[in-house]
Write a protein that holds these residues in place. Sequence first.
Motif, PDB file in Angstrom:
ATOM      1  N   HIS G   4      47.994 -62.637  47.002  1.00 13.53           N
ATOM      2  CA  HIS G   4      48.703 -61.397  47.291  1.00 13.53           C
ATOM      3  C   HIS G   4      48.479 -60.483  46.090  1.00 13.53           C
ATOM      4  O   HIS G   4      48.708 -60.883  44.944  1.00 13.53           O
ATOM      5  N   ALA G  31      36.167 -50.818  48.741  1.00 14.35           N
ATOM      6  CA  ALA G  31      37.203 -51.553  49.473  1.00 14.35           C
ATOM      7  C   ALA G  31      36.710 -51.918  50.878  1.00 14.35           C
ATOM      8  O   ALA G  31      36.986 -53.013  51.381  1.00 14.35           O
ATOM      9  N   GLN G  32      35.988 -51.018  51.498  1.00 18.13           N
ATOM     10  CA  GLN G  32      35.546 -51.306  52.869  1.00 18.13           C
ATOM     11  C   GLN G  32      34.432 -52.344  52.881  1.00 18.13           C
ATOM     12  O   GLN G  32      34.375 -53.185  53.780  1.00 18.13           O
ATOM     13  N   GLN G  35      36.162 -55.607  52.561  1.00 19.46           N
ATOM     14  CA  GLN G  35      36.820 -55.975  53.825  1.00 19.46           C
ATOM     15  C   GLN G  35      35.798 -56.550  54.817  1.00 19.46           C
ATOM     16  O   GLN G  35      36.053 -57.557  55.474  1.00 19.46           O
ATOM     17  N   PRO G  41      40.820 -59.385  53.377  1.00 18.06           N
ATOM     18  CA  PRO G  41      41.131 -59.294  54.814  1.00 18.06           C
ATOM     19  C   PRO G  41      42.249 -58.334  55.187  1.00 18.06           C
ATOM     20  O   PRO G  41      42.297 -57.893  56.341  1.00 18.06           O
ATOM     21  N   GLN G  42      43.155 -58.011  54.251  1.00 17.38           N
ATOM     22  CA  GLN G  42      44.282 -57.144  54.612  1.00 17.38           C
ATOM     23  C   GLN G  42      44.536 -56.119  53.525  1.00 17.38           C
ATOM     24  O   GLN G  42      44.513 -56.451  52.334  1.00 17.38           O
ATOM     25  N   ILE G  43      44.805 -54.887  53.951  1.00 18.69           N
ATOM     26  CA  ILE G  43      45.237 -53.855  53.016  1.00 18.69           C
ATOM     27  C   ILE G  43      46.216 -52.942  53.734  1.00 18.69           C
ATOM     28  O   ILE G  43      45.956 -52.488  54.848  1.00 18.69           O
ATOM     29  N   TRP G  44      47.394 -52.745  53.096  1.00 19.19           N
ATOM     30  CA  TRP G  44      48.407 -51.841  53.659  1.00 19.19           C
ATOM     31  C   TRP G  44      48.832 -50.839  52.592  1.00 19.19           C
ATOM     32  O   TRP G  44      48.915 -51.158  51.399  1.00 19.19           O
ATOM     33  N   ARG G  45      49.156 -49.640  53.040  1.00 20.99           N
ATOM     34  CA  ARG G  45      49.764 -48.633  52.174  1.00 20.99           C
ATOM     35  C   ARG G  45      51.271 -48.912  52.075  1.00 20.99           C
ATOM     36  O   ARG G  45      51.911 -49.217  53.101  1.00 20.99           O
ATOM     37  N   ILE G  46      51.841 -48.832  50.880  1.00 19.51           N
ATOM     38  CA  ILE G  46      53.297 -48.898  50.733  1.00 19.51           C
ATOM     39  C   ILE G  46      53.844 -47.505  51.027  1.00 19.51           C
ATOM     40  O   ILE G  46      53.421 -46.524  50.413  1.00 19.51           O
ATOM     41  N   ASN G  52      49.063 -49.978  47.170  1.00 15.30           N
ATOM     42  CA  ASN G  52      48.795 -50.823  48.335  1.00 15.30           C
ATOM     43  C   ASN G  52      49.210 -52.255  48.072  1.00 15.30           C
ATOM     44  O   ASN G  52      49.315 -52.695  46.926  1.00 15.30           O
ATOM     45  N   ILE G  53      49.446 -52.960  49.168  1.00 16.28           N
ATOM     46  CA  ILE G  53      49.610 -54.413  49.136  1.00 16.28           C
ATOM     47  C   ILE G  53      48.440 -54.992  49.914  1.00 16.28           C
ATOM     48  O   ILE G  53      48.161 -54.552  51.034  1.00 16.28           O
ATOM     49  N   ILE G  55      45.789 -58.609  50.755  1.00 20.13           N
ATOM     50  CA  ILE G  55      45.533 -60.052  50.726  1.00 20.13           C
ATOM     51  C   ILE G  55      44.048 -60.240  50.420  1.00 20.13           C
ATOM     52  O   ILE G  55      43.202 -59.608  51.062  1.00 20.13           O
TER      53      ILE G  55
END
Lengths: 93, 93, 93, 93, 93, 93, 93, 93, 93, 93
Positions: G4, G31-32, G35, G41-46, G52-53, G55
């Motif tokens: 994480h 980043a892409q 991926q 495998p995972q990227i999210w905007r906070i 970002n957070i 995995i």
Amino acid sequence: MLFHVRMDVRLPHDLDPDAKAEIIAREKAYAQELQRSGKWPQIWRIVGEYANISIFDVESNDELHTLLSGLPLFQYMDIEVTPLAKHPSDIKD
Amino acid sequence: MLFHVRMDVRLPHDLDPDAKAEIIAREKAYAQELQRSGKWPQIWRIVGEYANISIFDVESNDELHTLLSGLPLFQYMDIEVTPLAKHPSDIKD
Amino acid sequence: MLFHVRMDVRLPHDLDPDAKAEIIAREKAYAQELQRSGKWPQIWRIVGEYANISIFDVESNDELHTLLSGLPLFQYMDIEVTPLAKHPSDIKD
Amino acid sequence: MLFHVRMDVRLPHDLDPDAKAEIIAREKAYAQELQRSGKWPQIWRIVGEYANISIFDVESNDELHTLLSGLPLFQYMDIEVTPLAKHPSDIKD
Amino acid sequence: MLFHVRMDVRLPHDLDPDAKAEIIAREKAYAQELQRSGKWPQIWRIVGEYANISIFDVESNDELHTLLSGLPLFQYMDIEVTPLAKHPSDIKD
Amino acid sequence: MLFHVRMDVRLPHDLDPDAKAEIIAREKAYAQELQRSGKWPQIWRIVGEYANISIFDVESNDELHTLLSGLPLFQYMDIEVTPLAKHPSDIKD
Amino acid sequence: MLFHVRMDVRLPHDLDPDAKAEIIAREKAYAQELQRSGKWPQIWRIVGEYANISIFDVESNDELHTLLSGLPLFQYMDIEVTPLAKHPSDIKD
Amino acid sequence: MLFHVRMDVRLPHDLDPDAKAEIIAREKAYAQELQRSGKWPQIWRIVGEYANISIFDVESNDELHTLLSGLPLFQYMDIEVTPLAKHPSDIKD
Amino acid sequence: MLFHVRMDVRLPHDLDPDAKAEIIAREKAYAQELQRSGKWPQIWRIVGEYANISIFDVESNDELHTLLSGLPLFQYMDIEVTPLAKHPSDIKD
Amino acid sequence: MLFHVRMDVRLPHDLDPDAKAEIIAREKAYAQELQRSGKWPQIWRIVGEYANISIFDVESNDELHTLLSGLPLFQYMDIEVTPLAKHPSDIKD
């Protein structure tokens, strides 16, 4: 010589109600006696908290520790002491 | 209605000395005017820090914010406001 | 009356080298003069940090603030003051 | 070799009063014996707190841990150790 | 005598690229010389950070401060030192 | 693959002395078995604290969690894991 | 092996707009690419933050550090890595 | 769907006064447009701080992030988002 | 709509072993049922801690609070919720 | 005059279930009475936590403390009060 003192009271939840009432009464008497003596000129409640902000006026660090450690609630409080000096913008003599 | 206010001054190191002297002079005049008006009854220097602890006596939250945001040093300060209430052990009326 | 003082020096990275050398020299002279006067009886370096832990021996909070705010590096330091009292287990008179 | 040590005592509220008195007496005897030996040259009470700031003078990290973990109150204290070095402005040899 | 040292590097964003390359090269040479001398037996990178965790093996606190304050990047680092002792479960002699 | 692990032990004050002695003995046996296996190559006591700093050498995150959660004292510890990588200045292969 | 990773971007306010646009474009491409390779495998905007957070799925700590320190924005980010293990309640194989 | 949002503004001290006035005017227009749309039903100033506490009413996390990252002052603010749910003691339908 | 949730379990040390086993079994069944429903798509153990990091996929804040407050271990957990939005570099649709 | 209040409930794990149900019922009645009176116009649950964020509308700091310290759960809560002022971008009169 002035000191800013913040006291946060943390009473154990399982304190016996009579013991609790008795220690709080002793705390109040002690605080009022020190106020009358001039050693504890200000005390305010922090809104929403079981805590106070106070001003102490003492001769020395040792005197302040003696007064604070004599508080009946001393063992149940977190106390934070900040020494104060005269502010250059203060208009009082 | 009393509020406890702590102000920490963080002047940028590269502030022009004349601008610095001028803003500090304005800050002092502003603080003394509010003391004379009774709105800012107490101000103390925290020993060893470029910071003060003050008591304000105002009619409302809005009045307090107006007074604080009018401080000449406002943009260079971290300010923390704590609302105060009467303490049940306070012997003053 | 003893106070524990921790000073952390934060010099701006872009300080002029000559100005830096000059202010550090003045700081050293000031610190040594206060040591000789007995006001600053102890000073230690914290290992790995540009910081010191010191003991001051002064008459009052006001005197301590005057001494600390007179440090040539004062504007570049974070200072934290802790008042000390005699410990009941201390064997010194 | 000097170390700065801060000890905060957190006695459980439900400690038996006799056990408490006995352990505090042992703590005092232990602290005074180490002071007499020169290993614990300074101890001060922090004003308003059940805590002390001390200076230890030992041969090694291992010796310091042995001394601290032998404190009768060790299991009830939060201890923070800071290694000290000679400060370049120190006027003592 | 072992010490655990964490170093976090904070280079100013506007550092001249040549000056940056030069200081990093000097830092590496310094670190490798101390590793070869046995004074700095372990150094690891913290994953995802411009930081390291190291073990130093020195004769005294003063020696450790001399080594750390001599780091070419010293002025750009936050350093935290933790003294280590032998663990009772350690199987090494 | 190396991990830095800090473990702080927080034994409840009212733990039965025999249960305490037994669990500490099991902890020691477990730690020494993992040291002999090469999974736990380093363990140091933090001076003045009931805590250790350790290095683990494992195949995967899952293996590390299995080892740590199998510690007899696991339920009484705060554990903080930091993944380590090779440092570019490290002279070891 | 999963990790994480939280990344907080702190771009200097005075960064040249073209340099800023260019580095953000390179960050996105980097980043892409990761991926697509399956390493990220995972990227999210906070929500509400320039952060970002993510995995990461890598073979080792060293591989993860290589990937993270290769981020074009690496020098402008605070990164915090947390190793993950399989949860006993996880229903995925 | 309601969210609690706290925004702390940190304008760089060396921001050009015209640019500063312009961005603050755009911020105000943007905030008032969102209030009129019903997306930003509440905004309060925190007394003594260049900060606000707001309530947002949006359809989704993505919508909230779009609104917040569109704030003209976004790059100069620390924003903290807290999702809210209906309280069981709330008397409103 | 995705949320990042961190849960830290703090079981009281004196919890009855049977009650503990029973509540943990119910927690596992509850977590697996929500995973099967698609509401709780990801759950990972944090290495070395009695804690997890999870992703929830829900229709609203209210639904998320209902799911979390229904956890059998809810009263023994510290839970921190972070709303997530789509990241502009995310390659998934 | 508006105040932002955050309340975190920390019920002791060993509270008697009947006493717990009774005090929670009294808390709810008290909160609803204050909402009906207009003194407590807003209350929201923080998602995932046994906590609320509320807005109080009172005449004075003293009135606010009286209301908060009268909460049946007062002794089991951590309460944080933030005074609010009108925001210059607020479109409400």
